[in-house]
Design a protein around this motif. Structure first.
Motif, short mmCIF file in Angstrom:
data_model
loop_
_atom_site.label_atom_id
_atom_site.label_comp_id
_atom_site.label_asym_id
_atom_site.label_seq_id
_atom_site.Cartn_x
_atom_site.Cartn_y
_atom_site.Cartn_z
N PHE B 271 0.99 -11.44 6.12
CA PHE B 271 1.87 -12.41 5.49
C PHE B 271 3.29 -11.87 5.26
N ALA B 272 3.58 -10.69 5.78
CA ALA B 272 4.90 -10.07 5.58
C ALA B 272 5.25 -10.05 4.10
N TYR B 273 4.27 -9.68 3.26
CA TYR B 273 4.47 -9.63 1.82
C TYR B 273 4.87 -8.21 1.44
N PRO B 274 6.03 -8.01 0.86
CA PRO B 274 6.59 -6.66 0.74
C PRO B 274 6.03 -5.86 -0.42
N GLY B 275 4.79 -5.42 -0.35
CA GLY B 275 4.20 -4.67 -1.45
C GLY B 275 3.88 -3.24 -1.08
N LEU B 276 3.04 -2.62 -1.91
CA LEU B 276 2.67 -1.23 -1.70
C LEU B 276 1.90 -1.06 -0.40
N GLY B 277 1.15 -2.08 0.00
CA GLY B 277 0.34 -2.00 1.21
C GLY B 277 1.19 -1.72 2.43
N ARG B 278 2.30 -2.43 2.53
CA ARG B 278 3.15 -2.24 3.70
C ARG B 278 3.83 -0.87 3.67
N ALA B 279 4.19 -0.42 2.46
CA ALA B 279 4.79 0.91 2.34
C ALA B 279 3.79 1.97 2.81
N THR B 280 2.50 1.77 2.51
CA THR B 280 1.48 2.72 2.93
C THR B 280 1.43 2.81 4.45
N VAL B 281 1.47 1.67 5.11
CA VAL B 281 1.43 1.65 6.57
C VAL B 281 2.63 2.41 7.15
N GLU B 282 3.81 2.11 6.62
CA GLU B 282 5.02 2.79 7.10
C GLU B 282 4.91 4.30 6.91
N ALA B 283 4.47 4.70 5.71
CA ALA B 283 4.37 6.12 5.40
C ALA B 283 3.41 6.82 6.36
N GLY B 284 2.31 6.14 6.70
CA GLY B 284 1.32 6.73 7.60
C GLY B 284 1.87 6.84 9.01
N LEU B 285 2.48 5.77 9.49
CA LEU B 285 2.97 5.75 10.88
C LEU B 285 4.09 6.74 11.09
N ARG B 286 4.86 7.01 10.03
CA ARG B 286 6.01 7.89 10.23
C ARG B 286 5.84 9.22 9.53
#
Lengths: 524, 326
Positions: B271-286
């Protein structure tokens, strides 16, 4: 609370219907670090909030921006630039040479995407003159003059600080209204901007994934959307498809040395006995049908590629191959002693004409390219084995011994230097095929120590082919360049994008390079 | 005095858990094939000099040996410093703070929805075994339990946002409006679909466990006694059954906090909802080690706190557990 909810959308609707409409763009590329030029913001296209010393038009010709006058010293080590005197930051305070000097010095130390490793120091000579000293002649330093947005000196009250990326202050055409991280960026016109008034009062950049972007475009909520080729067949009502040419290229890197059992610093084996033979590399370049690759792998959205920077001033316009010519390729191989055997494969001294073509797993475009290349070369008697691997495995295993499907493309000839100069042979991804030709090296070095950027252009082109040698297809054919991508956008029928240049690698921000030339063609 | 010993034991256990979580997360990051500098530069790889690469690694401390990096991080942590996020170029504490605040309404409404809805369904199903309500609720629960969250989220998005147009396609607020301009109604409208999808994740488990406990009670002597006195099935279920059945429901609700958090990563992505979940994905990928470590610790703390809360609530609800102490 309820009243506010009702009023707010109406107020926004009124702005949208105004004679100077706001634009909503979904072109991706949210900079998670914020809008800090010292860390590389604005590297593709326009920095939006900040302005640069020089700018480039659609043909990449240099235009004045903050600097109205610039010279390079005879020893090629000192740039002296004179600034315009009416430039101010978006809070109304004047921009001086001290801010420029601070920006360059801080960016050199910052350790971000902006590469100023060749800068020795930047000094303000007076309020309007700044001097940039280099450690060695490097004409491609001029890139930073086009791309590095000027930030306020940290010593000022409103100066640069740790949180600058989230509260950018610059002298560009727009200033920040609000950045909702992960969602959208809202900007408005900077009333203090020294250039022509930007045509749009308000811009909204929506940071959504491909599917959501397409859904929003179909719902009529976007004026500009970056679209992947697979979804670009049918533009929504009221929008048209715009294909922007690019040097976002894909090509095959060949290992240039025979396998002698050596390994690189990282332990990756070096060399490939088949691709080390120029006849093989020439035959591959001749036999591939690049138009066909564009159709098969890019859904028709692209152009054949013959070099790393097709169409840019530092690339030789004569660099073309009449490709898809199996006959000529076969003759080249026959002359070099690669004989076609009964099993349909060519051999020379017992060595089979075959090599692995490695591509990063998960990149479907490159996978399609690799498999198509293998099919196209099979009738010739060359056995190509497409192999998908993770980047980590490519680095450990494949980098210097497999042919690799890479993708590069930038607005700087520095990339050519990294890809072809023997100084970078075997250094990570730079010249990973260990290409080395003293003539090419000499041309590249002559380019770097040219008197001006324009004067460097013939040297860059000579490195590709000088009539006798070169890295290009007529010379060593160190690569087989395959295709240049087209970047696709759905654009509102009312939005005129002016003259789009050739985009670098990266789909999205580069289209905003000529943002100030965009026009709204409809009334109301 | 009696309270201090168990509290201290609990605290020590918590510290040990956090330590192991940090060490495991760090070990996994080190073993990950992602080179943080490569990931950071992306396609700009060939435009940046080898010297600049070294400078980037130096800024992040990524050029130092793993043990030293971990030691440095631990030292900072003990001083209360969570470090600096590579991806967001901001203090980790600030990133987690703002992102968690954005996720909180989503997590809270989904959790509350799942617990209440699941519990009510469980009680209704357990009241009359094999009745029509029981059969339909069971079918519903089994279907939900075997449905992946992200798939459900995509289906919901396609149906309600794209086809019917009832809910927005993305984000926590409307496009082109600053936070101050967005009203409560609009916020709730944007929250509705993600929260609903996420709450469905926990419903099935709670329903099935509550139902099992209800069945047990309805067959017990207590229920038989009540029936003999003329009480109806519904009266027995709500007077006696619900109170018994809420213990497993509570345990599950609090134990599922971790699952809820995991589900929110997927739902926020869809849902492109800007929460902690998306930050976790970014942190993992990078490979943003400081941020990912802090998120791992934060999640562990969140789940442990949930379990502790559940333990405390048992005592309030079930008098038998309170008597043990005296």
């Amino acid at each position: 609370m309820a009243a506010a909810t009702l009023v707010a959308p109406l107020a926004f609707g009124a702005t949208a219907a105004h004679a100077e409409p706001s634009l909503v763009l979904a072109i991706g590329g949210e900079p998670s670090e914020g809008f800090d030029p010292l860390l590389g913001w604005g590297h593709y296209g326009h920095p939006l909030f900040q302005s640069t010393l020089l700018s480039r038009d659609a043909d990449l010709a240099t235009q004045p921006e903050l600097a109205r006058d610039w010279t390079l010293s005879d020893d090629r080590l000192r740039w002296t630039l004179t600034l315009r005197d009416d430039a101010t930051f978006s809070d109304g305070t004047p921009l001086t040479a001290k801010d420029v000097a601070f920006t360059f010095n801080a960016a050199a130390r910052a350790g971000g995407r902006a590469d100023l490793s060749v800068l020795a120091s930047a000094d303000a000579l007076d309020d309007h003159r700044v001097q940039l000293s280099l450690t060695e002649p490097r004409i491609t330093f001029v890139d930073t003059l086009y791309t590095l947005g000027i930030v306020p000196d940290a010593d000022r009250d409103n100066g640069y600080h740790d949180g600058y990326g989230r509260a950018p202050l610059g002298s560009g055409p727009y200033r920040l209204v609000e950045w909702q991280e992960g969602e959208q960026l809202i900007v408005e016109r900077n009333p203090y901007y020294h250039g022509d008034t930007p045509p749009f009062q308000r811009l909204v950049f929506q940071f959504t994934g491909e599917d959501t972007t397409l859904a929003s475009a179909n719902a009529g909520r976007l004026q500009l959307a970056a679209i992947p080729p697979a979804l670009a067949a049918q533009p929504p009502a009221g929008m048209r498809r715009v294909a922007m040419r690019s040097v976002d290229n894909r090509g095959i890197l060949f290992p240039m040395q025979p396998a002698r059992g050596e390994v690189s610093d990282s332990g990756a084996p070096i060399g490939n006995d088949v691709t080390a033979d120029p006849a093989i590399r020439h035959a591959v370049n001749l036999a591939i049908d690049r138009e066909l690759l564009v159709e098969v792998a890019l859904h028709g959205f692209g152009q054949p590629a013959y070099g790393p920077a097709d169409g840019l001033p530092w690339s030789d316009a004569a660099e073309r191959v009449d490709d898809g010519d199996l006959q000529a390729a076969a003759e080249r191989l026959d002359a070099a002693g690669w004989q076609l055997q009964g099993d349909g494969l060519r051999r020379r001294d017992g060595q089979a004409a075959g090599f692995r073509l490695t591509y990063p797993a998960g990149d479907t475009t490159r996978q399609l390219l690799a498999e198509s290349v293998a099919e196209l070369l099979r009738p010739l008697g060359i056995a190509v084995e497409p192999t998908g691997r993770h980047w980590d495995e490519i680095r450990r295993e494949a980098l210097h011994q497999d042919a690799i499907l890479f993708g590069w493309g930038s607005h700087s000839p520095q990339e050519i230097y990294y890809l072809y100069h023997s100084q970078h042979a075997g250094q990570d991804y730079y010249n990973s095929g260990l290409y080395a030709n003293p003539t090419v090296d000499a041309h590249l070095e002559a380019a770097q120590s040219a008197a001006s950027f324009d004067a460097s252009l013939p040297h860059w082109r000579a490195a590709q082919w000088d009539g006798e040698a070169g890295y290009g297809v007529r010379g060593d054919a160190a690569w087989a360049w395959l295709v240049n991508l087209e970047h696709l956008y759905f654009v509102d029928d009312c939005l005129d994008l002016g003259e789009l240049g050739i985009a670098p690698h990266g789909h999205g921000w580069p289209i905003t390079a000529n943002l100030l030339e965009w026009q709204w063609q409809c009334d109301g | 005095m009696r309270l201090i010993a168990p509290l201290a034991r609990r605290l020590l256990r918590l510290i040990a858990v956090l330590g192991i979580v940090a060490l495991a997360a760090f070990g996994l990051m080190q073993a990950s094939p992602v080179d943080p500098v490569d990931a950071y530069l992306g396609p700009q790889l060939a435009q940046v000099s080898p010297e600049q690469r070294a400078l980037i690694a130096e800024r992040w401390g990524a050029d130092q040996p793993a043990a030293q990096q971990f030691g440095l991080w631990l030292g900072n942590l003990l001083r209360g410093e969570l470090g600096w996020s590579r991806v967001y170029n901001a203090p980790v504490s600030e990133v987690i703070g703002t992102r968690f605040l954005a996720s909180l309404p989503l997590l809270a409404s989904a959790w509350l929805g799942a617990t209440l809805f699941g519990f009510i369904l469980g009680v209704v199903a357990g009241t009359r075994e094999d009745g029509w309500a029981d059969r339909w609720i069971r079918r519903y629960a089994y279907t939900l339990a075997s449905t992946p969250t992200f798939w459900l989220a995509i289906l919901a998005l396609l149906l309600f946002s794209v086809a019917l147009g009832w809910t927005p396609v993305c984000c926590a607020g409307p496009v082109g409006m600053t936070r101050d301009e967005v009203g409560l109604a609009s916020r709730l409208h944007h929250l509705l679909l993600p929260a609903l999808t996420l709450s469905l994740l926990g419903v099935a488990q709670i329903t099935l466990h509550t139902r099992a406990r209800m069945l047990e009670l309805m067959r017990s002597d207590v229920a038989l006694h009540a029936f003999a006195q003329g009480a109806s099935r519904r009266e027995v279920a709500w007077r006696h059954g619900a109170r018994h059945a809420c213990l497993p429901a509570l345990t599950l609700a609090f134990a599922s906090l971790g699952e809820l958090f995991g589900g929110s990563i997927l739902v926020e992505q869809v849902f492109a909802y800007p929460g902690l979940g998306r930050a976790t994905v970014e942190a993992g990928l990078r490979s943003d080690i400081p941020l990912l470590l802090a998120i791992a610790l934060f999640t562990a703390l969140f789940v442990s706190a949930g379990n502790a809360l559940a333990d405390g609530l048992y005592r309030l609800i079930d008098p038998r557990l309170r008597e043990v102490r005296t």
